[in-house]
Design a protein around this motif. Structure first.
Motif, short mmCIF file in Angstrom:
data_model
loop_
_atom_site.label_atom_id
_atom_site.label_comp_id
_atom_site.label_asym_id
_atom_site.label_seq_id
_atom_site.Cartn_x
_atom_site.Cartn_y
_atom_site.Cartn_z
N PRO A 191 -26.62 -69.33 -4.96
CA PRO A 191 -25.21 -69.62 -4.71
C PRO A 191 -24.59 -68.73 -3.64
CG PRO A 191 -25.50 -68.47 -6.80
CD PRO A 191 -26.86 -68.79 -6.31
N THR B 247 -18.15 -74.72 -3.28
CA THR B 247 -18.78 -74.64 -4.60
C THR B 247 -20.29 -74.87 -4.48
OG1 THR B 247 -18.28 -76.99 -4.96
CG2 THR B 247 -16.73 -75.38 -5.84
N TYR C 222 -25.62 -76.39 -7.33
CA TYR C 222 -26.26 -76.36 -8.65
C TYR C 222 -25.71 -75.17 -9.44
CZ TYR C 222 -29.50 -79.29 -5.98
OH TYR C 222 -30.03 -80.27 -5.18
N LYS C 223 -25.83 -75.25 -10.76
CA LYS C 223 -25.31 -74.19 -11.62
C LYS C 223 -26.41 -73.39 -12.31
CE LYS C 223 -20.91 -76.50 -12.63
NZ LYS C 223 -20.01 -77.03 -13.69
N ALA D 225 -29.76 -69.13 -9.86
CA ALA D 225 -28.35 -68.85 -10.08
C ALA D 225 -28.06 -67.36 -10.16
CB ALA D 225 -27.87 -69.54 -11.36
#
Length: 326
Positions: free
Chosen positions: A142, A162, A165-166, A224
């Motif tokens: 990120p 944003t 992916y998380k 992440a």
């Protein structure tokens, strides 16, 4: 590669054969922030086998080169600084990646961070660990926005800021090169120039590269836990910049699709898709606007759809041509 590359500075005692990981860092007229980026890399890049390559892309001014040179000459950072004489972000990446492959025979992976970002303290180790664990050829992380004074915090919710992916794991593809690890065998298979310089001033050279990598069967991953923190000027929360970015993103998607589906049939499918996206974009924009509480953010889907159609008529905004406005 045909572009001129000049290595201007190398740290004393650099042993090429010991380097297995290289962090590449393109820079263009951000000397103050470049030093912040390098400071965030200092401790983790002192680990054995890690080097940094700074790619100065302002062959005339060379402010980044002059700012960073004392750190490398003193051995505070291990690695080198080069000048990529051909202007453009794709050219800068190509220069750094080519130099790393040619100079470091035992290189295993290249990482990328931009000169407006700050690395988390264990960023390098986290990306390598994720690549090893996932068995991925390319791993992204990120880019967390840090807005400068005068920017509206609500724009943290805007799609351009944003992450895609998380959760850590395998992903179908990546989109940005601002926080990524690429294994050596990927670059050797793809061949130089890695990023198409046709994207030098519009952006999207990284997305095009990933698209071609996916066609070759390479696997993608997401970590992440390996963020970089991107400094976002207030200028990038103004409507004119956000509108230009949305239109540009749409144009890039159309250009990449056009390269993969040539001929009349491919053009018909592509235009049909663009028209379909335009038709549903008001509803998608309404949903996004209501969800974020911002009409400006909500317009993004309409902007992308319009950008796709404009690209069919050769209308593409070179957002990186004038860096001071970006």
């Amino acid at each position: 590669m045909s572009q001129a590359i000049t290595v201007e500075c190398a740290s004393p005692g650099l042993i090429d054969a010991e380097i297995v990981t290289v962090v590449t860092l393109p820079t263009f007229r951000r000397p103050e922030h470049l030093l912040l980026t390098l400071d965030s890399l200092r401790a983790q890049c002192r680990a054995p086998g890690v080097a940094v390559i700074v790619m100065e892309n302002d062959a005339e001014g060379r402010a980044g080169l002059q700012a960073a040179r004392p750190l490398f000459e003193a051995g505070t950072l291990e690695g080198l600084i080069l000048v990529a004489h051909e202007r453009g972000n794709c050219s800068a990446y190509n220069a750094g990646w080519t130099t790393a492959l040619e100079r470091f025979a035992n290189l295993r992976q290249i990482l990328v961070i931009d000169d407006d970002e700050i690395a988390a303290e264990d960023w390098v180790a986290r990306l390598i660990e994720a690549a090893d664990t996932l068995g991925a050829d390319i791993v992204g992380g990120p880019q967390v926005p840090r807005f400068e004074a005068g920017a509206e915090p609500i724009y943290e919710k805007h799609p351009v800021f944003t992450p895609h992916y998380k959760a850590t794991g395998e992903v179908p593809i990546l989109y940005s090169s601002g926080n990524v690890l690429v294994r050596r065998h990927v670059l050797e298979a793809m061949g130089a120039p890695f990023l198409d310089t046709a994207f030098n001033f519009i952006g999207g050279g990284d997305a095009d590269f990933y698209s071609r990598c996916k066609e070759r069967g390479f696997r993608f991953g997401w970590c992440a836990e390996a963020p970089v923190f991107e400094t976002v000027p207030a200028r990038r929360t103004e409507f004119s910049w956000l509108n230009a970015r949305g239109l540009r993103n749409g144009a890039i998607s159309a250009i990449i699709e056009r390269r993969r589906s040539r001929g009349r049939r491919g053009a018909a499918r592509r235009i049909a898709k663009s028209l379909a996206l335009l038709a549903v974009s008001p509803w998608r924009s309404l949903k996004l606007g209501l969800g974020t509480g911002s009409a400006t953010i909500g317009l993004y889907h309409c902007q992308v759809a319009i950008g796709r159609l404009l690209a069919e008529f050769g209308r593409v905004n070179e957002q990186y041509r004038q860096a001071e406005r970006n």
